[in-house]
Design an enzyme around this catalytic site. Structure first.
Site, PDB file in Angstrom:
ATOM      1  N   ARG A 172      19.625  36.414  35.131  1.00 37.68           N
ATOM      2  CA  ARG A 172      19.416  35.095  34.545  1.00 37.68           C
ATOM      3  C   ARG A 172      18.745  34.237  35.618  1.00 37.68           C
ATOM      4  O   ARG A 172      19.414  33.522  36.371  1.00 37.68           O
ATOM      5  CB  ARG A 172      20.742  34.475  34.103  1.00 37.68           C
ATOM      6  CG  ARG A 172      21.469  35.282  33.030  1.00 37.68           C
ATOM      7  CD  ARG A 172      22.727  34.568  32.578  1.00 37.68           C
ATOM      8  NE  ARG A 172      23.497  35.363  31.619  1.00 37.68           N
ATOM      9  CZ  ARG A 172      24.633  34.954  31.050  1.00 37.68           C
ATOM     10  NH1 ARG A 172      25.132  33.774  31.352  1.00 37.68           N
ATOM     11  NH2 ARG A 172      25.269  35.729  30.195  1.00 37.68           N
ATOM     12  N   TYR A 178      23.695  25.124  20.851  1.00 38.02           N
ATOM     13  CA  TYR A 178      24.665  25.794  21.717  1.00 38.02           C
ATOM     14  C   TYR A 178      25.955  24.986  21.816  1.00 38.02           C
ATOM     15  O   TYR A 178      27.055  25.502  21.598  1.00 38.02           O
ATOM     16  CB  TYR A 178      24.055  26.000  23.103  1.00 38.02           C
ATOM     17  CG  TYR A 178      24.989  26.596  24.132  1.00 38.02           C
ATOM     18  CD1 TYR A 178      25.067  27.979  24.307  1.00 38.02           C
ATOM     19  CD2 TYR A 178      25.787  25.783  24.948  1.00 38.02           C
ATOM     20  CE1 TYR A 178      25.921  28.532  25.260  1.00 38.02           C
ATOM     21  CE2 TYR A 178      26.634  26.328  25.890  1.00 38.02           C
ATOM     22  CZ  TYR A 178      26.698  27.697  26.045  1.00 38.02           C
ATOM     23  OH  TYR A 178      27.557  28.228  26.975  1.00 38.02           O
ATOM     24  N   LEU A 212      35.268  35.232  25.565  1.00 33.63           N
ATOM     25  CA  LEU A 212      34.096  35.733  24.855  1.00 33.63           C
ATOM     26  C   LEU A 212      32.961  34.726  24.950  1.00 33.63           C
ATOM     27  O   LEU A 212      33.183  33.519  24.904  1.00 33.63           O
ATOM     28  CB  LEU A 212      34.427  35.971  23.380  1.00 33.63           C
ATOM     29  CG  LEU A 212      35.350  37.134  23.046  1.00 33.63           C
ATOM     30  CD1 LEU A 212      35.765  37.059  21.583  1.00 33.63           C
ATOM     31  CD2 LEU A 212      34.652  38.460  23.336  1.00 33.63           C
ATOM     32  N   GLY A 213      31.757  35.235  25.046  1.00 38.08           N
ATOM     33  CA  GLY A 213      30.612  34.338  25.055  1.00 38.08           C
ATOM     34  C   GLY A 213      29.337  35.063  25.420  1.00 38.08           C
ATOM     35  O   GLY A 213      29.364  36.089  26.104  1.00 38.08           O
ATOM     36  N   GLY A 248      33.350  40.416  30.763  1.00 35.10           N
ATOM     37  CA  GLY A 248      32.431  39.378  31.215  1.00 35.10           C
ATOM     38  C   GLY A 248      32.774  38.854  32.598  1.00 35.10           C
ATOM     39  O   GLY A 248      33.716  39.326  33.247  1.00 35.10           O
ATOM     40  N   LYS A 272      29.834  25.784  20.221  1.00 31.39           N
ATOM     41  CA  LYS A 272      31.006  25.780  21.100  1.00 31.39           C
ATOM     42  C   LYS A 272      32.053  24.793  20.597  1.00 31.39           C
ATOM     43  O   LYS A 272      33.259  25.089  20.572  1.00 31.39           O
ATOM     44  CB  LYS A 272      30.589  25.428  22.534  1.00 31.39           C
ATOM     45  CG  LYS A 272      29.784  26.492  23.253  1.00 31.39           C
ATOM     46  CD  LYS A 272      30.625  27.704  23.586  1.00 31.39           C
ATOM     47  CE  LYS A 272      29.919  28.647  24.539  1.00 31.39           C
ATOM     48  NZ  LYS A 272      30.736  29.846  24.844  1.00 31.39           N
ATOM     49  N   ARG A 316      35.139  46.106  23.022  1.00 29.20           N
ATOM     50  CA  ARG A 316      34.239  47.048  22.342  1.00 29.20           C
ATOM     51  C   ARG A 316      33.959  48.269  23.208  1.00 29.20           C
ATOM     52  O   ARG A 316      33.489  49.276  22.705  1.00 29.20           O
ATOM     53  CB  ARG A 316      32.926  46.346  21.971  1.00 29.20           C
ATOM     54  CG  ARG A 316      33.086  45.366  20.805  1.00 29.20           C
ATOM     55  CD  ARG A 316      31.788  44.665  20.491  1.00 29.20           C
ATOM     56  NE  ARG A 316      31.423  43.724  21.531  1.00 29.20           N
ATOM     57  CZ  ARG A 316      30.329  42.956  21.491  1.00 29.20           C
ATOM     58  NH1 ARG A 316      29.513  43.047  20.462  1.00 29.20           N
ATOM     59  NH2 ARG A 316      30.065  42.116  22.471  1.00 29.20           N
ATOM     60  N   ARG A 317      34.244  48.150  24.513  1.00 27.52           N
ATOM     61  CA  ARG A 317      34.104  49.298  25.404  1.00 27.52           C
ATOM     62  C   ARG A 317      35.181  49.202  26.473  1.00 27.52           C
ATOM     63  O   ARG A 317      35.663  48.113  26.781  1.00 27.52           O
ATOM     64  CB  ARG A 317      32.716  49.344  26.049  1.00 27.52           C
ATOM     65  CG  ARG A 317      32.421  48.196  27.012  1.00 27.52           C
ATOM     66  CD  ARG A 317      31.038  48.322  27.623  1.00 27.52           C
ATOM     67  NE  ARG A 317      30.813  47.385  28.701  1.00 27.52           N
ATOM     68  CZ  ARG A 317      30.403  46.160  28.569  1.00 27.52           C
ATOM     69  NH1 ARG A 317      30.166  45.681  27.364  1.00 27.52           N
ATOM     70  NH2 ARG A 317      30.203  45.377  29.623  1.00 27.52           N
TER      71      ARG A 317
END
Length: 222
Positions: A161, A126, A74-75, A12, A130, A36-37
């Protein structure tokens, strides 16, 4: 004494800067990334454990790696996740799974990227998720649980975004206006958050420590 850093979320925005800083830090002789990758880097310190976050506790246990400090960046967003349950899976379940796995691997410090306004009592979904993740991590009993609550995180993202892009463009003008109690809402560069996390891991602070704009900026300059 050399140490081992355990990292989740290294692909990220904040996590990418964090990984580079940890690899450069003389404090750590090993940087173990749970992902994951592949992060697509080659470095003598770097160890990758590629696994599904549903089973990361088992994967880390099998690796027999001892960790000292665990960093979690992570997020996701509700829009990217696709639904509130999917968002909860990433920002609560995966975060807490990683924290449990880190604790079982010996980590005594946990450093978590959260968000401004996080509170388990919030009426905003949200912010509530958190806050619940913060509480769950702190309840695991780390010697130190550092919680980083940035406002808008500034930096180039891989996904589009538009709303955030517009806000980023306005931040050079808005930040100076956000003073006093409003200072916590200032936009902050992703690399500043990453630098603050690495600096906080070297501190002797104990318990649950919450960092907002001012303390993150100060740590990053240390």
């Amino acid at each position: 004494m050399t140490r081992t850093a355990l990292v989740a979320g290294a692909t990220g925005l904040v996590g990418g800067f964090l990984l580079k800083r940890l690899l450069d830090a003389p404090t750590y002789d090993r940087v173990v990334v749970i992902t994951r990758r592949s992060v697509g880097l080659s470095h003598p310190k770097l160890i990758e454990i590629v696994t599904d976050f549903e089973t990361l506790e088992l994967a880390l246990a099998k690796s027999a790696i001892h960790a000292d400090d665990a960093f979690c960046a992570l997020g996701t967003t509700i829009r990217k996740a696709g639904s509130q349950p999917a968002f909860h899976r990433v920002d609560f379940d995966y975060v807490v799974n990683f924290a449990r796995a880190a604790k079982a691997s010996g980590a005594t410090r946990f450093l978590l990227v959260s968000a401004i306004g996080a509170s388990a009592r919030s009426s905003i979904f949200y912010s509530r998720v958190k806050g619940e993740a913060e509480d769950a991590v702190a309840a695991l009993g780390f010697e130190a649980a550092h919680i980083f609550r940035p406002g808008l995180i500034l930096g180039e993202r891989g996904d589009r975004r538009p709303a955030e892009a517009a806000m980023m463009g306005a931040m050079p003008f808005l930040n100076p206006l956000l003073v006093g109690p409003a200072k916590i809402y200032r936009g902050i560069p992703a690399d500043t958050v990453a630098a603050a996390m690495v600096a906080a891991a070297a501190s002797s602070a104990r318990g649950r420590i919450v960092h907002t704009y001012a303390s993150m900026a100060s740590l990053a300059q240390a």
